[in-house]
Design an enzyme around this catalytic site. Sequence first.
Site, PDB file in Angstrom:
ATOM      1  N   LYS A  36       0.839  -1.131  -0.117  1.00 32.82           N
ATOM      2  CA  LYS A  36       0.027   0.010  -0.051  1.00 32.82           C
ATOM      3  C   LYS A  36       0.761   1.156   0.116  1.00 32.82           C
ATOM      4  CE  LYS A  36      -3.575   1.952   3.046  1.00 32.82           C
ATOM      5  NZ  LYS A  36      -4.066   2.038   4.208  1.00 32.82           N
ATOM      6  N   ALA A  84       2.843  -7.749   4.982  1.00 30.48           N
ATOM      7  CA  ALA A  84       2.143  -6.311   5.174  1.00 30.48           C
ATOM      8  C   ALA A  84       1.479  -6.169   6.358  1.00 30.48           C
ATOM      9  CB  ALA A  84       1.143  -6.217   4.070  1.00 30.48           C
ATOM     10  N   THR A 132       5.291 -12.398  14.806  1.00 29.35           N
ATOM     11  CA  THR A 132       6.128 -11.853  15.693  1.00 29.35           C
ATOM     12  C   THR A 132       6.356 -12.704  16.988  1.00 29.35           C
ATOM     13  OG1 THR A 132       6.610  -9.882  17.214  1.00 29.35           O
ATOM     14  CG2 THR A 132       4.394 -10.346  16.509  1.00 29.35           C
ATOM     15  N   ASP A 133       7.185 -12.707  17.840  1.00 29.69           N
ATOM     16  CA  ASP A 133       7.503 -13.207  19.056  1.00 29.69           C
ATOM     17  C   ASP A 133       6.497 -12.511  20.192  1.00 29.69           C
ATOM     18  OD1 ASP A 133       9.157 -11.123  19.333  1.00 29.69           O
ATOM     19  OD2 ASP A 133      10.694 -11.821  20.312  1.00 29.69           O
ATOM     20  N   GLU A 134       6.041 -11.363  19.783  1.00 30.73           N
ATOM     21  CA  GLU A 134       5.402 -10.458  20.875  1.00 30.73           C
ATOM     22  C   GLU A 134       3.904 -11.197  21.159  1.00 30.73           C
ATOM     23  OE1 GLU A 134       5.246  -6.291  20.556  1.00 30.73           O
ATOM     24  OE2 GLU A 134       7.179  -6.258  19.633  1.00 30.73           O
ATOM     25  N   TYR A 157      -0.872  -3.785  19.199  1.00 27.68           N
ATOM     26  CA  TYR A 157       0.057  -4.471  18.211  1.00 27.68           C
ATOM     27  C   TYR A 157      -0.019  -6.044  18.317  1.00 27.68           C
ATOM     28  CZ  TYR A 157       3.890  -6.330  15.464  1.00 27.68           C
ATOM     29  OH  TYR A 157       4.889  -7.031  14.796  1.00 27.68           O
ATOM     30  N   SER A 158       0.482  -6.382  19.403  1.00 29.51           N
ATOM     31  CA  SER A 158       0.689  -7.736  19.405  1.00 29.51           C
ATOM     32  C   SER A 158      -0.732  -8.586  19.516  1.00 29.51           C
ATOM     33  CB  SER A 158       1.377  -8.149  20.620  1.00 29.51           C
ATOM     34  OG  SER A 158       1.127  -7.582  22.019  1.00 29.51           O
ATOM     35  N   LYS A 161      -1.368  -9.076  16.124  1.00 28.02           N
ATOM     36  CA  LYS A 161      -0.908 -10.026  15.219  1.00 28.02           C
ATOM     37  C   LYS A 161      -1.229 -11.519  15.831  1.00 28.02           C
ATOM     38  CE  LYS A 161       2.314  -9.733  12.745  1.00 28.02           C
ATOM     39  NZ  LYS A 161       2.163  -9.804  11.123  1.00 28.02           N
ATOM     40  N   ASN A 187      14.198  -7.616  14.554  1.00 32.90           N
ATOM     41  CA  ASN A 187      14.824  -7.427  13.323  1.00 32.90           C
ATOM     42  C   ASN A 187      15.896  -6.187  13.389  1.00 32.90           C
ATOM     43  OD1 ASN A 187      13.789  -9.410  10.673  1.00 32.90           O
ATOM     44  ND2 ASN A 187      13.368  -9.625  12.863  1.00 32.90           N
ATOM     45  N   PRO A 212      16.191   8.966  23.364  1.00 33.56           N
ATOM     46  CA  PRO A 212      14.959   8.693  24.642  1.00 33.56           C
ATOM     47  C   PRO A 212      14.870   7.167  24.962  1.00 33.56           C
ATOM     48  CG  PRO A 212      14.299   8.999  22.284  1.00 33.56           C
ATOM     49  CD  PRO A 212      15.710   8.855  22.288  1.00 33.56           C
TER      50      PRO A 212
HETATM   51  P1  NAD Z   1       7.387  -2.296   7.994  1.00 32.36           P
HETATM   52  O1  NAD Z   1       6.416  -1.343   8.898  1.00 32.36           O
HETATM   53  O2  NAD Z   1       8.464  -1.746   7.932  1.00 32.36           O
HETATM   54  O3  NAD Z   1       6.524  -2.624   6.823  1.00 32.36           O
HETATM   55  C1  NAD Z   1       5.118  -2.915   6.592  1.00 32.36           C
HETATM   56  C2  NAD Z   1       4.919  -2.791   5.172  1.00 32.36           C
HETATM   57  O4  NAD Z   1       3.569  -3.025   4.971  1.00 32.36           O
HETATM   58  C3  NAD Z   1       4.943  -1.336   4.442  1.00 32.36           C
HETATM   59  O5  NAD Z   1       5.727  -1.486   3.280  1.00 32.36           O
HETATM   60  C4  NAD Z   1       3.782  -1.054   4.314  1.00 32.36           C
HETATM   61  O6  NAD Z   1       3.607  -0.075   3.182  1.00 32.36           O
HETATM   62  C5  NAD Z   1       2.805  -2.254   4.036  1.00 32.36           C
HETATM   63  N1  NAD Z   1       1.465  -2.144   4.316  1.00 32.36           N
HETATM   64  C6  NAD Z   1       0.969  -1.840   5.614  1.00 32.36           C
HETATM   65  N2  NAD Z   1      -0.342  -1.771   5.484  1.00 32.36           N
HETATM   66  C7  NAD Z   1      -1.008  -2.169   4.454  1.00 32.36           C
HETATM   67  C8  NAD Z   1      -2.060  -2.593   3.799  1.00 32.36           C
HETATM   68  N3  NAD Z   1      -3.087  -2.421   4.381  1.00 32.36           N
HETATM   69  N4  NAD Z   1      -1.987  -3.417   2.584  1.00 32.36           N
HETATM   70  C9  NAD Z   1      -0.729  -3.509   1.929  1.00 32.36           C
HETATM   71  N5  NAD Z   1       0.524  -2.989   2.582  1.00 32.36           N
HETATM   72  C10 NAD Z   1       0.602  -2.652   3.539  1.00 32.36           C
HETATM   73  O7  NAD Z   1       7.348  -3.848   8.682  1.00 32.36           O
HETATM   74  P2  NAD Z   1       8.642  -4.614   9.136  1.00 32.36           P
HETATM   75  O8  NAD Z   1       9.200  -4.417  10.351  1.00 32.36           O
HETATM   76  O9  NAD Z   1       9.315  -5.058   7.747  1.00 32.36           O
HETATM   77  O10 NAD Z   1       7.561  -6.197   9.524  1.00 32.36           O
HETATM   78  C11 NAD Z   1       6.991  -6.870   8.498  1.00 32.36           C
HETATM   79  C12 NAD Z   1       6.238  -8.124   8.868  1.00 32.36           C
HETATM   80  O11 NAD Z   1       7.298  -8.728   9.838  1.00 32.36           O
HETATM   81  C13 NAD Z   1       5.237  -7.531   9.935  1.00 32.36           C
HETATM   82  O12 NAD Z   1       4.205  -8.536   9.771  1.00 32.36           O
HETATM   83  C14 NAD Z   1       5.631  -7.695  11.238  1.00 32.36           C
HETATM   84  O13 NAD Z   1       4.580  -8.099  12.142  1.00 32.36           O
HETATM   85  C15 NAD Z   1       6.523  -8.965  11.274  1.00 32.36           C
HETATM   86  N6  NAD Z   1       7.701  -8.927  12.125  1.00 32.36           N
HETATM   87  C16 NAD Z   1       8.722  -7.608  12.459  1.00 32.36           C
HETATM   88  C17 NAD Z   1       9.540  -7.802  13.112  1.00 32.36           C
HETATM   89  C18 NAD Z   1      10.352  -6.729  13.339  1.00 32.36           C
HETATM   90  O14 NAD Z   1      11.477  -6.814  14.218  1.00 32.36           O
HETATM   91  N7  NAD Z   1      10.592  -5.488  12.614  1.00 32.36           N
HETATM   92  C19 NAD Z   1       9.842  -8.875  13.705  1.00 32.36           C
HETATM   93  C20 NAD Z   1       9.093  -9.975  13.786  1.00 32.36           C
HETATM   94  C21 NAD Z   1       8.003  -9.877  12.942  1.00 32.36           C
HETATM   95  O1  DAU Z   2       9.907  -8.570  18.840  1.00 36.18           O
HETATM   96  C1  DAU Z   2       9.461  -8.366  17.403  1.00 36.18           C
HETATM   97  C2  DAU Z   2       8.918  -7.053  17.380  1.00 36.18           C
HETATM   98  O2  DAU Z   2      10.138  -6.180  17.837  1.00 36.18           O
HETATM   99  C3  DAU Z   2       8.149  -6.696  16.151  1.00 36.18           C
HETATM  100  O3  DAU Z   2       7.323  -7.587  15.923  1.00 36.18           O
HETATM  101  C4  DAU Z   2       7.877  -5.497  15.738  1.00 36.18           C
HETATM  102  O4  DAU Z   2       7.268  -5.047  14.752  1.00 36.18           O
HETATM  103  C5  DAU Z   2       9.102  -4.528  16.164  1.00 36.18           C
HETATM  104  O5  DAU Z   2       8.610  -3.052  16.269  1.00 36.18           O
HETATM  105  C6  DAU Z   2       9.849  -4.720  17.340  1.00 36.18           C
HETATM  106  O6  DAU Z   2       9.071  -4.366  18.492  1.00 36.18           O
HETATM  107  P1  DAU Z   2       9.925  -3.613  20.064  1.00 36.18           P
HETATM  108  O7  DAU Z   2       8.763  -2.966  20.394  1.00 36.18           O
HETATM  109  O8  DAU Z   2      10.655  -4.589  20.385  1.00 36.18           O
HETATM  110  O9  DAU Z   2      10.668  -2.914  19.001  1.00 36.18           O
HETATM  111  P2  DAU Z   2      11.053  -1.141  19.199  1.00 36.18           P
HETATM  112  O10 DAU Z   2      12.305  -1.022  18.269  1.00 36.18           O
HETATM  113  O11 DAU Z   2      10.153  -0.298  19.346  1.00 36.18           O
HETATM  114  O12 DAU Z   2      11.746  -0.902  20.747  1.00 36.18           O
HETATM  115  C7  DAU Z   2      12.945  -1.974  21.077  1.00 36.18           C
HETATM  116  C8  DAU Z   2      13.135  -1.504  22.495  1.00 36.18           C
HETATM  117  O13 DAU Z   2      13.534  -0.206  22.758  1.00 36.18           O
HETATM  118  C9  DAU Z   2      11.578  -1.605  23.391  1.00 36.18           C
HETATM  119  O14 DAU Z   2      12.044  -2.257  24.691  1.00 36.18           O
HETATM  120  C10 DAU Z   2      11.396  -0.157  23.580  1.00 36.18           C
HETATM  121  C11 DAU Z   2      12.777   0.545  23.721  1.00 36.18           C
HETATM  122  N1  DAU Z   2      12.365   2.039  22.944  1.00 36.18           N
HETATM  123  C12 DAU Z   2      12.032   1.996  21.721  1.00 36.18           C
HETATM  124  C13 DAU Z   2      12.090   3.348  21.169  1.00 36.18           C
HETATM  125  C14 DAU Z   2      11.325   3.318  19.688  1.00 36.18           C
HETATM  126  C15 DAU Z   2      13.042   3.006  23.590  1.00 36.18           C
HETATM  127  O15 DAU Z   2      13.570   2.742  24.643  1.00 36.18           O
HETATM  128  N2  DAU Z   2      13.106   4.363  23.112  1.00 36.18           N
HETATM  129  C16 DAU Z   2      12.573   4.510  21.944  1.00 36.18           C
HETATM  130  O16 DAU Z   2      12.534   5.572  21.455  1.00 36.18           O
END
Ligand code: NAD
Ligand code: DAU
Length: 349
Positions: A36, A84, A132-134, A157-158, A161, A187, A212
């Site tokens: 999207k 997505a 996700t592990d969340e 969020y979790s 998911k 990741n 922060p």
């Molecule tokens: P991201 O937010 O970087 O990317 C999400 C993508 O989905 C974007 O390109 C966005 O445009 C697209 N999108 C959002 N809503 C949409 C819709 N309604 N239709 C079509 N496309 C849409 O996310 P990410 O960090 O790359 O995560 C990808 C997947 O992996 C997610 O399902 C997330 O839950 C899962 N995941 C992420 C992490 C992490 O650490 N980032 C860890 C474990 C699992």
């Molecule tokens: O565990 C997998 C998940 O990891 C994915 O499913 C999510 O999509 C991904 O966003 C991530 O979630 P977290 O909440 O763990 O990630 P985030 O980077 O937001 O935060 C990591 C840790 O850092 C968390 O304990 C919150 C803390 N944090 C985060 C931000 C953005 C801070 O202390 N300050 C900040 O400004």
Amino acid sequence: MSKTILITGGAGFIGSHVVRLFVNKYPDYKIVNLDKLTYAGNLENLRDIENKDNYIFEKGDIVDEGYVNDLFAKYNFDGVIHLAAESHVDRSITNPMEFIMTNVVGTVNLLNVAKDAWKGNEDGKLFYHVSTDEVYGSLGDTGLFLETTSYDPQSPYSSSKASSDHFVRAYGNTYGIPFVISNCSNNYGPSQFPEKLLPLFINNIRNGKALPVYGDGKFTRDWLYVVDHAIAIDKIYHEGRNGETYNIGGFNEWTNIDLIKLLCKQMDIALGNEARTAEKLITYVKDRPGHDKRYAIDANKLKNELGWEPSLQFEEGLMKTIAWYLANEKWMDSINSGDYQKYYEQQYS
Ligand code: NAD
Ligand code: DAU
């Protein structure tokens, strides 16, 4: 064998690495990236492969039933790798409905369309749901999430998911859709949107802005290099067992504050600054509401069954990540303006 695979969310952080891997590794496959292009989707992430013959981009919304139906009719997909999602916990706290729409309704919509398109012809088809592990909730000081750990999501969020995971299993059980689910830990790596901890802090350090740290900074996460996640997804897509769940993790736990201090040290070296320059930017701020204390993944099922292991040591992965952001300052600067500034002020003021 040739296949046509739909990858959703392929312009996002993890999705773009999965698309790149599949497009380059499987020239006989047709890879259709449906995205999207929300604030998190960025086609710059895919410039290096966008002209390949086996790659097609389709802009659209997974929530739009008519659109997704037409897309399935157009391409006759053999498989779906569904990434997505709305993915940022903090945004889910301020705007949960968007998470329910995309993560729950969008996933069920895809499942419905796949069910009808594949009906009576399920052999060789696969719906791969990336999660996700969340979903498992928060751990105390000890223990690890297993594939059998009960779901106990704590944030909007979790919860969204977890709900989507349940629907995928329900559609497998009820309608016989072949599926796999993987649940991965945090990741990190190139092209992650700078709302997440590491790219946000890299961006702030290079701009001399405060870092922060939520609460006392003693929250623990397991970190995995994004390319290793993409490699795991490839393995699971091709070799995983139908109906199974696989945990994916880095065997690499860090408290936020230790991780941030390591990042500061590496950033000082990369920027040629005096030792402890970046550390001075650390600022403790109010905690995230309902902040999960600790996530830790047992990824031994994936290791033992499919032979997958993380390829990078964390220090090396972090250095590569920093080098990428510093070499791609234009990418970061293009995000830094407009909506991102508004988000930043709302979240951190
Ligand atoms: P991201 O937010 O970087 O990317 C999400 C993508 O989905 C974007 O390109 C966005 O445009 C697209 N999108 C959002 N809503 C949409 C819709 N309604 N239709 C079509 N496309 C849409 O996310 P990410 O960090 O790359 O995560 C990808 C997947 O992996 C997610 O399902 C997330 O839950 C899962 N995941 C992420 C992490 C992490 O650490 N980032 C860890 C474990 C699992
Ligand atoms: O565990 C997998 C998940 O990891 C994915 O499913 C999510 O999509 C991904 O966003 C991530 O979630 P977290 O909440 O763990 O990630 P985030 O980077 O937001 O935060 C990591 C840790 O850092 C968390 O304990 C919150 C803390 N944090 C985060 C931000 C953005 C801070 O202390 N300050 C900040 O400004």
